[in-house]
Each structure stands twice: as structure tokens, then as C-alpha cells.
Design a protein around this motif. Sequence first.
Motif, PDB file in Angstrom:
ATOM      1  N   GLU A 165      79.098  77.868 -67.822  1.00 50.21           N
ATOM      2  CA  GLU A 165      77.875  78.510 -67.336  1.00 50.21           C
ATOM      3  C   GLU A 165      77.147  77.676 -66.286  1.00 50.21           C
ATOM      4  N   ASP A 187      83.990  76.150 -72.847  1.00 52.42           N
ATOM      5  CA  ASP A 187      83.364  77.423 -73.193  1.00 52.42           C
ATOM      6  C   ASP A 187      82.514  77.213 -74.439  1.00 52.42           C
ATOM      7  N   THR A 225      77.925  81.471 -61.359  1.00 55.16           N
ATOM      8  CA  THR A 225      78.352  80.486 -62.345  1.00 55.16           C
ATOM      9  C   THR A 225      79.865  80.329 -62.278  1.00 55.16           C
ATOM     10  N   SER A 227      81.977  80.631 -64.740  1.00 53.67           N
ATOM     11  CA  SER A 227      82.644  81.711 -65.480  1.00 53.67           C
ATOM     12  C   SER A 227      82.668  82.998 -64.669  1.00 53.67           C
ATOM     13  N   THR A 228      81.584  83.295 -63.949  1.00 55.63           N
ATOM     14  CA  THR A 228      81.552  84.495 -63.103  1.00 55.63           C
ATOM     15  C   THR A 228      82.624  84.422 -62.037  1.00 55.63           C
TER      16      THR A 228
END
Length: 467
Positions: A165, A187, A225, A227-228
Motif C-alpha cells: 500500500e 501484503d 500505490t 498494489s494498484t
Amino acid sequence: MVLVTFTWRYGGSQVFLCGSFDGWSEQILMNLVEGSAVVFQRIVDVPPGYHKYKFLVDGIWQVDQEQLCVQDEYGAINNLVFVEESDSAPSGLLREDAQSKLVSGIAGSMHLEASSSHGQQLKPVMQLLDNEIDISRHRLFIFLSSCRACELIPKSGKVFALDTEVAVKQAFHIMYEQGLAVMPLWDERNAMISGMFTASDFILILLKLHGSHSMLTVDELEMHTVSTWKYGKFQLHANGSGAMIPPNRRVLLQAGPDDSLKDVALTLLQNKISAIPVLHSAEDGSCSQLLHTACLAGILKHVCRHFRHSLEYLPLLQQPVGNLPLGTWAREVGGRASSRVLLTLHSRDILSSALKLLIEGEISSIPIIDDNGALIHVYSRSDITSLARGNVYAHFRLDQMIMTQVLEVLDEASRDRCRTCTRFDSLYKIMELLSDPIVRRVVVIDPNSRHVEGIITLRDVFNLLLG
């Protein structure tokens, strides 16, 4: 006794001559020829007859590929000189008529590759037999199979992981500040290492964002981010049916501390990745512990450390790289055929061209040359993190910044990544250079003109050793 001029033409900081003419008892210091930065010579009083000799170049034993070579009963390779009685000035190493006699006399016990220059000069070159290459490979295979991934873990040090994140901008700066080109991803929601974030991700991000904007702003990297980005990137690579597999459903390539170094190396090679997390899985099923990030350079350093003082056990490592089937070479170098094209960039080429070439060509680095074709530097995927310094990426356009400007913003670590060799250097010397994790590739140059002749990567070396 006859005065003979011995010559080493391929550079080095300190060069010694050693030979059977004095019972291998001395290491004779050679001197740079006046006006040259690469040619060393020494005149030695030598008795008539045949003599073996070799050169100690910066602590590494070398032979001159352009002179006659012979392998002794122990597998060691030496140059060979025939000295005739003479009253003349210091002689050269081998006259053509004497060389022809010598070749015919010992051809049955050695393997020679003859080449001619305008049909006049014979240049025999020692070559290993296929079974000798196989023996060296087998011994390395056994060694790597017996070593474990836990042996790569330093006695003291740090391991880094990025939270998924974290903003892309922050990840960019962290990797630059830590001098890392790849980091495992943590994660938090699932309490696991979920993937790897690499310099290639930054290249793809910059190419994607610059494709839709004339100038990239700092705020845009704050909006994304890790993860995005990883999920968006994965959507670009759907399988044939068009179905998408969420990132948390993908299988993470990893190694355990007891996995063999052979298996770790093959995982890296077969999946075309640069690093893999070494994870310890607890018996109670709790989250895995990140122990190390394994890479080919670390494995190679382990090999070099083990065989440094027993190279005669692996004759393959003593061979000049110009004799071996590894690397990517310019077509004009020794008539060598290469399955890949040797790509180079001019100092005036733009950065966007370099980045697209790295990604689309699936290569890790590109030599940059000047107007005369001489090597200036090497631009690598990992150099992209230098653009984080002072937010350089927010003040330029990819299609306007030329490579000369790019090199100016590289940090000191990036400048140190450029290592060179000649095609006469031994495979072991190249392995030692590549065992430094910041290097990852060595550019083969002509020692006089600095023209780029080839490039040898970590992956090339391991494909040869484990092939």
C-alpha cells in the motif's frame, strides 16, 4: 642463451611473466610500452628450445590467445614458444616456419583452431574438448546441488520489503536510497510476501504515464500505490481466454533455506527473473519469515569463493571468453555468429528509445557509444531509480532527454556498474566481476579502440555453466 621479447597486449594494472625457461621459479614484472596504456613487454634471456609460459594479470593467470597454446597433463593451459639459437636482436615469440613444425609435431596431443590473415599467418588457439566442458559443468552442477540457499545469507545485514500500500513515488525513492533494483512486497492484509517490485516496474510506469501526458507530475506517482500498479500491470497480460487472475491468486516464486543453489539458479533462469525471496515457513502455519533475497550474483560469488584456489579443477573457467559459446557479440568480431543482435545506443539517442528497447528487447542493459563507436557507459534497467534523486523524473520528458543528459544524473553506484573486459580474459575473471551484485553484465571491448565487441551477462554465464 637468446634474448626473447615477450608481449602482453591486452591491458591490466600489473602484469608478470612466468615460464618453464627458469623452472617456473620467478614472476618477472613486465613493463608498459612507452605510449601505450595496454601493451606490456619484457625481454628475457632464454635458452634455445621449447618453453611454456603464461601471464599473471592483476592476480589472474592468463594465456595469449593469439599465440600457440598447449594443455599439459594436469589440464593447465600455457603458451608455448620455440627459441632458436641466434646472434640477432631480441626475437619474436614464434616464427612461422618453426610454428608450422611445432604444430605438426604436437597436433595429436592438443586441439588447434587455425585462422589465417590474408592466407599468410597461422594463429593456433587452444580449445577444450566437449567432454572437458561437460566435466567442468558436471562438477559445478554437483557443487551447486550440494549447497543450500541458507548459505547465501550473510552473517549480519538487513532484508527489505515494501508494503503493497506504499505509494509508487515512495517506493521509487526507497529503492533509490537503499540502492536496490528489486524488493519483495509485503501484503499486510494477508500477512505474506506476495510478489516482487522491480526497476522494470518503474520503467513501465514512466512509459505508461508519459504516453498519456506530456509531463509527469510528482502528484501522479502519489496517487498510485504499489498494489494498484501491480494489479493494473497484470491486467495488461491476460491469458489467452481473456480471464484475469487477481494478484493474490498468483503463485509466488520463492525458495526455502534448504533448497539447493542449483534449484534456485534454475528457477531464476527459467522464469527470467532477477531475484527470488528466500522464505522460512513456520511449522505452526504462521506467516513466513523473509530471510534473504537470492540472486544470480550471490550464487556466483559463492562459486568463485569456493573454487578461487583450485581453478585447475575446472578448466572451463580458465578459457578466454572469446573461445566460449556465451554472450552476445558484434557480427564483425572474429566471424562469430550470435543468436541475438548486439544492441547499442548513441549518446544522442533519447531516453524513451532506451527504455522501450530494454523492455521490448527483453534485455537488462545497453552499451552507449560515441561518434567513433567507443564505449562511453552502459545504461541498465536498474539505473531508472537514479531519476528519483531530486525528483528528476518530474522535470523532463522521456522523448526529449538524451542519453548524455541521462548519464549526468546517474549516481555514483550507477557509474560503478560499468565493467569491461577483453575477449582474451578468462571466464573466471568475468565471473568475479559479475559476482558483484551491482554489475550484472560485462562489456567486451577492444583494449585499444574501446569499440564494443560483445556483452556478457550473469544469465549468459549461468546458461553456460548449467547448460
